[in-house]
Design an enzyme around this catalytic site. Structure first.
Site, PDB file in Angstrom:
ATOM      1  N   PRO A 112      46.770 -36.835   2.623  1.00  0.00           N
ATOM      2  CA  PRO A 112      45.791 -36.843   3.719  1.00  0.00           C
ATOM      3  C   PRO A 112      46.324 -37.696   4.869  1.00  0.00           C
ATOM      4  CG  PRO A 112      45.119 -38.364   1.988  1.00  0.00           C
ATOM      5  CD  PRO A 112      46.355 -37.649   1.480  1.00  0.00           C
ATOM      6  N   SER A 152      42.601 -34.909   5.361  1.00  0.00           N
ATOM      7  CA  SER A 152      42.008 -36.180   5.789  1.00  0.00           C
ATOM      8  C   SER A 152      40.647 -35.940   6.424  1.00  0.00           C
ATOM      9  CB  SER A 152      42.931 -36.845   6.819  1.00  0.00           C
ATOM     10  OG  SER A 152      42.252 -37.877   7.490  1.00  0.00           O
ATOM     11  N   GLN A 210      39.745 -35.770   1.427  1.00  0.00           N
ATOM     12  CA  GLN A 210      39.841 -37.244   1.359  1.00  0.00           C
ATOM     13  C   GLN A 210      38.746 -37.888   2.191  1.00  0.00           C
ATOM     14  OE1 GLN A 210      41.095 -39.061   4.374  1.00  0.00           O
ATOM     15  NE2 GLN A 210      40.438 -40.954   3.379  1.00  0.00           N
ATOM     16  N   TYR A 255      36.014 -41.795   2.369  1.00  0.00           N
ATOM     17  CA  TYR A 255      35.885 -43.235   2.086  1.00  0.00           C
ATOM     18  C   TYR A 255      34.518 -43.503   1.475  1.00  0.00           C
ATOM     19  CZ  TYR A 255      39.587 -43.153   5.544  1.00  0.00           C
ATOM     20  OH  TYR A 255      40.734 -42.871   6.218  1.00  0.00           O
ATOM     21  N   THR A 286      39.955 -42.876  -0.665  1.00  0.00           N
ATOM     22  CA  THR A 286      40.961 -43.855  -0.249  1.00  0.00           C
ATOM     23  C   THR A 286      40.371 -45.249  -0.379  1.00  0.00           C
ATOM     24  OG1 THR A 286      42.061 -42.286   1.188  1.00  0.00           O
ATOM     25  CG2 THR A 286      42.381 -44.618   1.699  1.00  0.00           C
ATOM     26  N   LYS A 317      43.040 -43.234  -4.229  1.00  0.00           N
ATOM     27  CA  LYS A 317      44.315 -43.420  -3.508  1.00  0.00           C
ATOM     28  C   LYS A 317      44.431 -44.864  -3.040  1.00  0.00           C
ATOM     29  CE  LYS A 317      46.792 -41.480   0.480  1.00  0.00           C
ATOM     30  NZ  LYS A 317      46.559 -42.391   1.592  1.00  0.00           N
ATOM     31  N   SER A 367      49.918 -45.831  -4.130  1.00  0.00           N
ATOM     32  CA  SER A 367      50.170 -45.715  -2.687  1.00  0.00           C
ATOM     33  C   SER A 367      49.955 -47.062  -2.027  1.00  0.00           C
ATOM     34  CB  SER A 367      49.199 -44.689  -2.080  1.00  0.00           C
ATOM     35  OG  SER A 367      49.332 -44.627  -0.668  1.00  0.00           O
ATOM     36  N   HIS A 377      49.697 -46.821   1.302  1.00  0.00           N
ATOM     37  CA  HIS A 377      49.277 -46.217   2.572  1.00  0.00           C
ATOM     38  C   HIS A 377      50.470 -46.105   3.531  1.00  0.00           C
ATOM     39  CE1 HIS A 377      45.162 -45.258   4.325  1.00  0.00           C
ATOM     40  NE2 HIS A 377      45.982 -44.889   5.282  1.00  0.00           N
ATOM     41  N   ASP A 396      52.898 -41.749  -3.622  1.00  0.00           N
ATOM     42  CA  ASP A 396      53.381 -41.411  -2.279  1.00  0.00           C
ATOM     43  C   ASP A 396      54.062 -42.613  -1.660  1.00  0.00           C
ATOM     44  OD1 ASP A 396      51.564 -43.108  -0.941  1.00  0.00           O
ATOM     45  OD2 ASP A 396      50.289 -41.486  -0.230  1.00  0.00           O
TER      46      ASP A 396
HETATM   47  C1  LIG Z   1      49.551 -40.621  11.007  1.00  0.00           C
HETATM   48  C2  LIG Z   1      49.020 -40.929   9.630  1.00  0.00           C
HETATM   49  C3  LIG Z   1      47.667 -40.826   9.380  1.00  0.00           C
HETATM   50  C4  LIG Z   1      47.159 -41.126   8.110  1.00  0.00           C
HETATM   51  N1  LIG Z   1      45.821 -40.958   7.865  1.00  0.00           N
HETATM   52  C5  LIG Z   1      45.344 -41.167   6.621  1.00  0.00           C
HETATM   53  C6  LIG Z   1      43.992 -40.902   6.323  1.00  0.00           C
HETATM   54  O1  LIG Z   1      43.224 -40.463   7.177  1.00  0.00           O
HETATM   55  N2  LIG Z   1      43.558 -41.150   5.054  1.00  0.00           N
HETATM   56  C7  LIG Z   1      44.402 -41.624   4.083  1.00  0.00           C
HETATM   57  O2  LIG Z   1      43.976 -41.825   2.942  1.00  0.00           O
HETATM   58  N3  LIG Z   1      45.703 -41.858   4.327  1.00  0.00           N
HETATM   59  C8  LIG Z   1      46.187 -41.639   5.573  1.00  0.00           C
HETATM   60  N4  LIG Z   1      47.525 -41.848   5.816  1.00  0.00           N
HETATM   61  C9  LIG Z   1      48.416 -42.322   4.726  1.00  0.00           C
HETATM   62  C10 LIG Z   1      49.040 -41.153   3.950  1.00  0.00           C
HETATM   63  O3  LIG Z   1      48.092 -40.458   3.199  1.00  0.00           O
HETATM   64  C11 LIG Z   1      50.130 -41.634   2.984  1.00  0.00           C
HETATM   65  O4  LIG Z   1      49.616 -42.609   2.116  1.00  0.00           O
HETATM   66  C12 LIG Z   1      51.401 -42.150   3.631  1.00  0.00           C
HETATM   67  O5  LIG Z   1      51.646 -41.525   4.860  1.00  0.00           O
HETATM   68  C13 LIG Z   1      52.570 -41.900   2.667  1.00  0.00           C
HETATM   69  O6  LIG Z   1      53.750 -42.375   3.152  1.00  0.00           O
HETATM   70  P1  LIG Z   1      54.842 -41.470   3.952  1.00  0.00           P
HETATM   71  O7  LIG Z   1      54.259 -41.224   5.299  1.00  0.00           O
HETATM   72  O8  LIG Z   1      56.009 -42.383   3.989  1.00  0.00           O
HETATM   73  O9  LIG Z   1      55.093 -40.205   3.197  1.00  0.00           O
HETATM   74  C14 LIG Z   1      48.045 -41.546   7.079  1.00  0.00           C
HETATM   75  C15 LIG Z   1      49.418 -41.627   7.338  1.00  0.00           C
HETATM   76  C16 LIG Z   1      49.912 -41.316   8.585  1.00  0.00           C
HETATM   77  C17 LIG Z   1      51.392 -41.393   8.808  1.00  0.00           C
END
Ligand SMILES: Cc1cc2nc3c(=O)[nH]c(=O)nc-3n(C[C@H](O)[C@H](O)[C@H](O)COP(=O)(O)O)c2cc1C
Length: 370
Positions: A79, A108, A129, A131, A157, A229, A251, A253, A284
């Site tokens: 997400p 997301s 996903q 909260y 999350t 998550k 994760s 994040h 992740d």
């Molecule tokens: C631009 C962006 C927006 C994100 N928005 C959310 C979100 O809305 N909810 C969430 O649980 N994680 C969010 N994440 C985290 C991702 O789900 C994930 O944990 C993370 O990007 C994994 O690492 P990677 O980008 O190195 O693959 C976001 C990540 C990015 C890069």
């Protein structure tokens, strides 16, 4: 010379030229010194593969299941809010790529499109996903909307209660887009602007006070399985499963909230042991190579998820770009499995990796070097 990017790092280089600077920094960046982001890559790179020979690897399969749903490769779509920053078709393009590649997309709640519109374009399984909100009615309402639209799991999350310090965003005066997902809701006096992935502080509608009891309540109040998550400790993995989660995502994040945590792959074995088969475990963070996926599976993850690479694929070529990113990972994983002597995901085990140099086993004590 090949004109197409040949790996995910090259996708990012091209995407960087196409995405507006503020958006690019929001996507690529992380909290404070971005130490976790760099560590995440460094740890994958430090794990070594120990290939085995003379195994029949003629017929290889990357297929597996997550929550009972078959996926063609052990890579799901994380997400991540506001795909519209990378491509005008936003999550519609992404979900089409996920369907074409036969894997799950976790949408997301901060998507650029409504969860209903994304579901209408999906050809494969979708999870939603969200909260814990202070308003329990809103918490259940979002899950009910997702169920009604055909989503088959809810991903909660847990690691985004507190506003992170992202210095790139501060320098850029970055203001994220609001998501249409909340447009029809009566948010009453809630003051939070729904900036993607960046809660605004104590008046946030997210429930900073939520505890494991709330997870237990939520999991027993909805019909869909719950995935959590943001797990970074074995004990939290155990508590997740005890309080109703059917799967946990190890994760941090993507290094976007708390800096200087371990890399996710470092805590993965601890979480796998502690969950003890009572929930599925995914991972992740920083997955950019087929070898990274292989290492995560070897250490007990059932699947990985990718975040930022989705934006790079979108910026380069919309839906086909996201599919191409997944194809790169699929082909690299396939080759790694073949070369390591592991024809199926079940055959990948910790016997195929080393985290310390095998030289140490040959020279166990400093005296041996004299
Ligand atoms: C631009 C962006 C927006 C994100 N928005 C959310 C979100 O809305 N909810 C969430 O649980 N994680 C969010 N994440 C985290 C991702 O789900 C994930 O944990 C993370 O990007 C994994 O690492 P990677 O980008 O190195 O693959 C976001 C990540 C990015 C890069």
């Amino acid at each position: 010379m090949a004109t197409e990017p040949v790996n995910i790092f090259e996708y990012e280089q091209i995407a960087r030229e196409r995405i507006e600077q503020g958006h690019y920094d929001f996507i690529a960046g992380g909290a404070t010194d971005e130490i976790t982001i760099r560590r995440t890559r460094a740890v994958y790179d430090s794990i070594m593969l120990r290939p085995r020979m003379m195994v029949d690897v003629e017929n290889r399969s990357m297929a597996t299941t997550v929550l009972g749903q078959e996926i063609a490769l052990p890579v799901m779509l994380d997400p991540a809010g506001n795909h519209g920053a990378a491509h005008p078709e936003a999550e519609i393009a992404t979900v089409q790529a996920a369907g074409a590649m036969g894997t799950v997309m976790v949408l997301s709640s901060h998507a650029s499109r409504t969860l209903e519109d994304v579901a209408a374009s999906a050809s494969g399984p979708l999870w939603f996903q969200q909260y814990f909100f202070k308003d329990r009615g809103l918490t259940l309402e979002m899950a009910a909307r997702a169920e009604e639209a055909g989503y088959s799991a809810i991903c909660m999350t847990l690691d985004a209660k507190i506003k992170p310090k992202r210095e790139r965003n501060i320098r850029n005066d970055y203001v994220g887009a609001e998501s249409p997902n909340y447009a029809q809701l009566d948010l009453g006096t809630h003051t939070w602007k729904f900036a993607a992935d960046a809660p605004a502080g104590p008046s946030d509608i997210r429930d900073v006070a939520s505890t494991w009891d709330d997870l237990d309540w939520f999991a027993s109040s909805i019909n869909l399985p719950v995935v959590v998550k943001g797990i970074m400790a074995g004990e939290d993995g155990r508590l997740s499963a005890e309080n109703g989660a059917k799967a946990v995502i190890v994760s941090n994040h993507g290094g976007r909230y708390l800096d200087t945590t371990p890399a996710t792959i470092e805590v993965l074995p601890e979480v796998v042991n502690s969950v003890a088969g009572n929930a599925e475990v995914y991972l992740d963070g920083g997955v950019r190579r087929g070898t990274d996926i292989f290492k995560a599976l070897a250490l007990g993850a059932r699947s990985v998820l990718i975040g930022r690479p989705l934006f790079w694929g979108l910026a380069v070529d919309g839906s086909p770009g996201v599919a191409a990113v997944l194809e790169l990972l699929r082909d690299e994983l396939d080759a790694t499995m073949g070369m390591c002597g592991c024809p199926t995901v079940e055959s990948i085990s910790s016997a195929t990796i080393d985290t310390v140099s095998p030289l140490l086993a040959s020279f166990p004590s400093p005296a041996d070097f004299r």
